[in-house]
Scaffold this motif. Structure first.
Motif, PDB file in Angstrom:
ATOM      1  N   GLU A   1      35.344  31.084  32.501  1.00 22.41           N
ATOM      2  CA  GLU A   1      34.900  32.426  32.101  1.00 22.41           C
ATOM      3  C   GLU A   1      33.664  32.359  31.207  1.00 22.41           C
ATOM      4  OE1 GLU A   1      38.406  34.108  30.341  1.00 22.41           O
ATOM      5  OE2 GLU A   1      39.438  34.248  32.272  1.00 22.41           O
ATOM      6  N   VAL A   2      33.664  31.441  30.249  1.00 19.78           N
ATOM      7  CA  VAL A   2      32.536  31.308  29.328  1.00 19.78           C
ATOM      8  C   VAL A   2      31.275  30.873  30.081  1.00 19.78           C
ATOM      9  CG1 VAL A   2      31.649  29.923  27.388  1.00 19.78           C
ATOM     10  CG2 VAL A   2      33.949  30.904  27.280  1.00 19.78           C
ATOM     11  N   VAL A   3      31.411  29.902  30.956  1.00 21.37           N
ATOM     12  CA  VAL A   3      30.256  29.412  31.715  1.00 21.37           C
ATOM     13  C   VAL A   3      29.698  30.510  32.614  1.00 21.37           C
ATOM     14  CG1 VAL A   3      29.587  27.825  33.573  1.00 21.37           C
ATOM     15  CG2 VAL A   3      30.811  26.960  31.582  1.00 21.37           C
ATOM     16  N   ILE A   4      30.557  31.230  33.309  1.00 22.08           N
ATOM     17  CA  ILE A   4      30.101  32.302  34.199  1.00 22.08           C
ATOM     18  C   ILE A   4      29.382  33.382  33.397  1.00 22.08           C
ATOM     19  CG2 ILE A   4      30.910  34.215  35.648  1.00 22.08           C
ATOM     20  CD1 ILE A   4      33.063  32.211  36.737  1.00 22.08           C
ATOM     21  N   ARG A   5      29.967  33.787  32.285  1.00 19.39           N
ATOM     22  CA  ARG A   5      29.358  34.832  31.445  1.00 19.39           C
ATOM     23  C   ARG A   5      27.971  34.425  30.955  1.00 19.39           C
ATOM     24  NH1 ARG A   5      32.736  35.047  26.995  1.00 19.39           N
ATOM     25  NH2 ARG A   5      31.345  33.615  25.953  1.00 19.39           N
ATOM     26  N   GLU A   6      27.847  33.193  30.467  1.00 19.91           N
ATOM     27  CA  GLU A   6      26.566  32.730  29.935  1.00 19.91           C
ATOM     28  C   GLU A   6      25.530  32.508  31.038  1.00 19.91           C
ATOM     29  OE1 GLU A   6      25.599  32.658  26.691  1.00 19.91           O
ATOM     30  OE2 GLU A   6      27.530  33.683  26.482  1.00 19.91           O
ATOM     31  N   PHE A   7      25.975  32.016  32.185  1.00 18.05           N
ATOM     32  CA  PHE A   7      25.061  31.846  33.315  1.00 18.05           C
ATOM     33  C   PHE A   7      24.490  33.204  33.717  1.00 18.05           C
ATOM     34  CE2 PHE A   7      24.005  31.286  37.821  1.00 18.05           C
ATOM     35  CZ  PHE A   7      23.263  30.104  37.784  1.00 18.05           C
ATOM     36  N   ALA A   8      25.345  34.224  33.765  1.00 17.90           N
ATOM     37  CA  ALA A   8      24.905  35.566  34.141  1.00 17.90           C
ATOM     38  C   ALA A   8      23.898  36.126  33.137  1.00 17.90           C
ATOM     39  CB  ALA A   8      26.107  36.503  34.261  1.00 17.90           C
ATOM     40  N   LYS A   9      24.088  35.842  31.853  1.00 16.04           N
ATOM     41  CA  LYS A   9      23.159  36.330  30.827  1.00 16.04           C
ATOM     42  C   LYS A   9      21.756  35.813  31.067  1.00 16.04           C
ATOM     43  CE  LYS A   9      26.033  36.826  26.730  1.00 16.04           C
ATOM     44  NZ  LYS A   9      26.301  36.263  25.403  1.00 16.04           N
TER      45      LYS A   9
ATOM     46  N   GLU B   1      47.683  26.930  39.880  1.00 16.58           N
ATOM     47  CA  GLU B   1      47.779  28.182  39.143  1.00 16.58           C
ATOM     48  C   GLU B   1      47.513  29.369  40.064  1.00 16.58           C
ATOM     49  OE1 GLU B   1      48.357  30.880  36.329  1.00 16.58           O
ATOM     50  OE2 GLU B   1      48.657  28.754  35.927  1.00 16.58           O
ATOM     51  N   ARG B   2      48.419  30.297  40.080  1.00 12.95           N
ATOM     52  CA  ARG B   2      48.302  31.477  40.959  1.00 12.95           C
ATOM     53  C   ARG B   2      47.015  32.257  40.702  1.00 12.95           C
ATOM     54  NH1 ARG B   2      50.034  31.168  45.539  1.00 12.95           N
ATOM     55  NH2 ARG B   2      51.238  29.333  45.244  1.00 12.95           N
ATOM     56  N   ARG B   3      46.558  32.310  39.457  1.00 13.78           N
ATOM     57  CA  ARG B   3      45.328  33.063  39.170  1.00 13.78           C
ATOM     58  C   ARG B   3      44.152  32.517  39.956  1.00 13.78           C
ATOM     59  NH1 ARG B   3      44.605  32.903  32.919  1.00 13.78           N
ATOM     60  NH2 ARG B   3      45.489  30.875  33.281  1.00 13.78           N
ATOM     61  N   LEU B   4      44.107  31.199  40.160  1.00 13.17           N
ATOM     62  CA  LEU B   4      43.009  30.608  40.925  1.00 13.17           C
ATOM     63  C   LEU B   4      43.148  30.992  42.391  1.00 13.17           C
ATOM     64  CD1 LEU B   4      40.526  28.726  40.900  1.00 13.17           C
ATOM     65  CD2 LEU B   4      42.072  26.880  41.514  1.00 13.17           C
ATOM     66  N   ILE B   5      44.342  30.840  42.915  1.00 15.31           N
ATOM     67  CA  ILE B   5      44.566  31.150  44.320  1.00 15.31           C
ATOM     68  C   ILE B   5      44.348  32.643  44.581  1.00 15.31           C
ATOM     69  CG2 ILE B   5      46.328  31.181  46.143  1.00 15.31           C
ATOM     70  CD1 ILE B   5      47.469  28.616  44.762  1.00 15.31           C
ATOM     71  N   ASN B   6      44.674  33.472  43.613  1.00 13.16           N
ATOM     72  CA  ASN B   6      44.551  34.917  43.785  1.00 13.16           C
ATOM     73  C   ASN B   6      43.161  35.460  43.459  1.00 13.16           C
ATOM     74  OD1 ASN B   6      47.178  35.161  44.655  1.00 13.16           O
ATOM     75  ND2 ASN B   6      47.984  35.493  42.613  1.00 13.16           N
ATOM     76  N   GLY B   7      42.171  34.610  43.313  1.00  9.02           N
ATOM     77  CA  GLY B   7      40.803  35.077  43.191  1.00  9.02           C
ATOM     78  C   GLY B   7      40.286  35.345  41.794  1.00  9.02           C
ATOM     79  N   HIS B   8      40.898  34.750  40.779  1.00  3.39           N
ATOM     80  CA  HIS B   8      40.443  34.977  39.406  1.00  3.39           C
ATOM     81  C   HIS B   8      38.967  34.623  39.225  1.00  3.39           C
ATOM     82  CE1 HIS B   8      39.732  33.669  35.223  1.00  3.39           C
ATOM     83  NE2 HIS B   8      40.405  34.762  34.935  1.00  3.39           N
ATOM     84  N   THR B   9      38.547  33.488  39.765  1.00  2.00           N
ATOM     85  CA  THR B   9      37.156  33.062  39.606  1.00  2.00           C
ATOM     86  C   THR B   9      36.220  34.010  40.343  1.00  2.00           C
ATOM     87  OG1 THR B   9      37.864  30.769  39.371  1.00  2.00           O
ATOM     88  CG2 THR B   9      35.553  31.126  39.902  1.00  2.00           C
ATOM     89  N   LEU B  10      36.595  34.417  41.545  1.00  2.00           N
ATOM     90  CA  LEU B  10      35.787  35.360  42.313  1.00  2.00           C
ATOM     91  C   LEU B  10      35.644  36.687  41.571  1.00  2.00           C
ATOM     92  CD1 LEU B  10      34.247  36.033  44.899  1.00  2.00           C
ATOM     93  CD2 LEU B  10      36.432  36.677  45.931  1.00  2.00           C
ATOM     94  N   THR B  11      36.734  37.158  41.003  1.00  2.00           N
ATOM     95  CA  THR B  11      36.695  38.397  40.230  1.00  2.00           C
ATOM     96  C   THR B  11      35.758  38.260  39.037  1.00  2.00           C
ATOM     97  OG1 THR B  11      38.942  38.965  40.890  1.00  2.00           O
ATOM     98  CG2 THR B  11      38.101  40.048  38.906  1.00  2.00           C
ATOM     99  N   CYS B  12      35.838  37.143  38.358  1.00  2.00           N
ATOM    100  CA  CYS B  12      34.971  36.892  37.197  1.00  2.00           C
ATOM    101  C   CYS B  12      33.499  36.870  37.622  1.00  2.00           C
ATOM    102  CB  CYS B  12      35.384  35.582  36.530  1.00  2.00           C
ATOM    103  SG  CYS B  12      34.672  35.321  34.909  1.00  2.00           S
TER     104      CYS B  12
ATOM    105  N   GLU C   1      32.173  38.393  40.224  1.00  5.16           N
ATOM    106  CA  GLU C   1      31.803  39.762  40.579  1.00  5.16           C
ATOM    107  C   GLU C   1      31.578  40.619  39.337  1.00  5.16           C
ATOM    108  OE1 GLU C   1      35.076  40.766  43.139  1.00  5.16           O
ATOM    109  OE2 GLU C   1      34.096  39.867  44.903  1.00  5.16           O
ATOM    110  N   GLN C   2      32.423  40.455  38.315  1.00  5.99           N
ATOM    111  CA  GLN C   2      32.273  41.228  37.072  1.00  5.99           C
ATOM    112  C   GLN C   2      30.939  40.946  36.397  1.00  5.99           C
ATOM    113  OE1 GLN C   2      35.740  39.996  34.877  1.00  5.99           O
ATOM    114  NE2 GLN C   2      36.974  41.717  35.607  1.00  5.99           N
ATOM    115  N   HIS C   3      30.430  39.733  36.583  1.00  7.35           N
ATOM    116  CA  HIS C   3      29.177  39.356  35.931  1.00  7.35           C
ATOM    117  C   HIS C   3      27.982  39.376  36.880  1.00  7.35           C
ATOM    118  CE1 HIS C   3      30.950  38.461  32.064  1.00  7.35           C
ATOM    119  NE2 HIS C   3      31.956  37.913  32.713  1.00  7.35           N
ATOM    120  N   GLY C   4      28.191  39.896  38.078  1.00  6.77           N
ATOM    121  CA  GLY C   4      27.082  40.082  39.006  1.00  6.77           C
ATOM    122  C   GLY C   4      26.515  38.800  39.597  1.00  6.77           C
ATOM    123  N   ILE C   5      27.341  37.779  39.729  1.00  7.18           N
ATOM    124  CA  ILE C   5      26.875  36.521  40.322  1.00  7.18           C
ATOM    125  C   ILE C   5      27.376  36.451  41.757  1.00  7.18           C
ATOM    126  CG2 ILE C   5      26.975  33.996  40.219  1.00  7.18           C
ATOM    127  CD1 ILE C   5      27.374  34.240  37.195  1.00  7.18           C
TER     128      ILE C   5
END
Length: 137
Positions: free
Chosen positions: A70-78, A96-107, A109-113
């Motif tokens: 999350e931190v890396v994605i946020r800073e990369f987007a900045k 981890e279910r969060r990974l399989i369920n698209g947590h990284t993809l959602t993150c 998308e939230q940061h426009g990457i």
């Protein structure tokens, strides 16, 4: 090292993202940046090896791995540099279910990457034992 230091890092998200350029020498061009993290400055947990060792001992490695992402994605987007983001994922996170369920993809998308700009790297410090789970993730 007291667990409360790790608790504070995970609760407050007190990590710093740093970016290492990935270059193509033949083209003399930057292809992208590998996103890395550092713990709180001027502490024993600033070094990633110490930070991840403590998280492993405290059985909070997956939690730390998700926070790092999350931190890396946020800073990369900045900074939105040219090229791809090389994003590390620890093999323990594959279950981890969060990974399989698209947590990284959602993150992303939230940061426009655009996910097409992201290269997933599996951290090589631990073996992958469940290849079916790896494929699913």
């Amino acid at each position: 090292m007291p667990n409360d230091n790790l608790d504070a890092i995970l609760t407050q998200g007190s990590l710093t993202a740093v970016f290492q350029p990935i270059v193509c020498l033949s083209r003399q061009a930057i292809l992208g940046y590998e996103g890395l993290v550092r713990g709180p400055k001027n502490t024993p947990l600033e070094r990633p090896d110490a930070l991840f060792s403590l998280a492993r001992r405290e059985q909070r490695l997956v939690e730390l791995d998700f926070l790092c992402r999350e931190v890396v994605i946020r800073e990369f987007a900045k900074h939105n540099p040219i090229g791809r983001l090389f994003l590390n994922i620890h093999p323990a996170s594959l279950a981890e279910r969060r990974l399989i369920n698209g947590h990284t993809l959602t993150c992303l998308e939230q940061h426009g990457i655009d996910p097409c700009r992201v290269v997933i790297e599996i951290t090589e410090t631990h073996p992958i034992n469940d290849f079916h789970l790896f494929q699913e993730a």
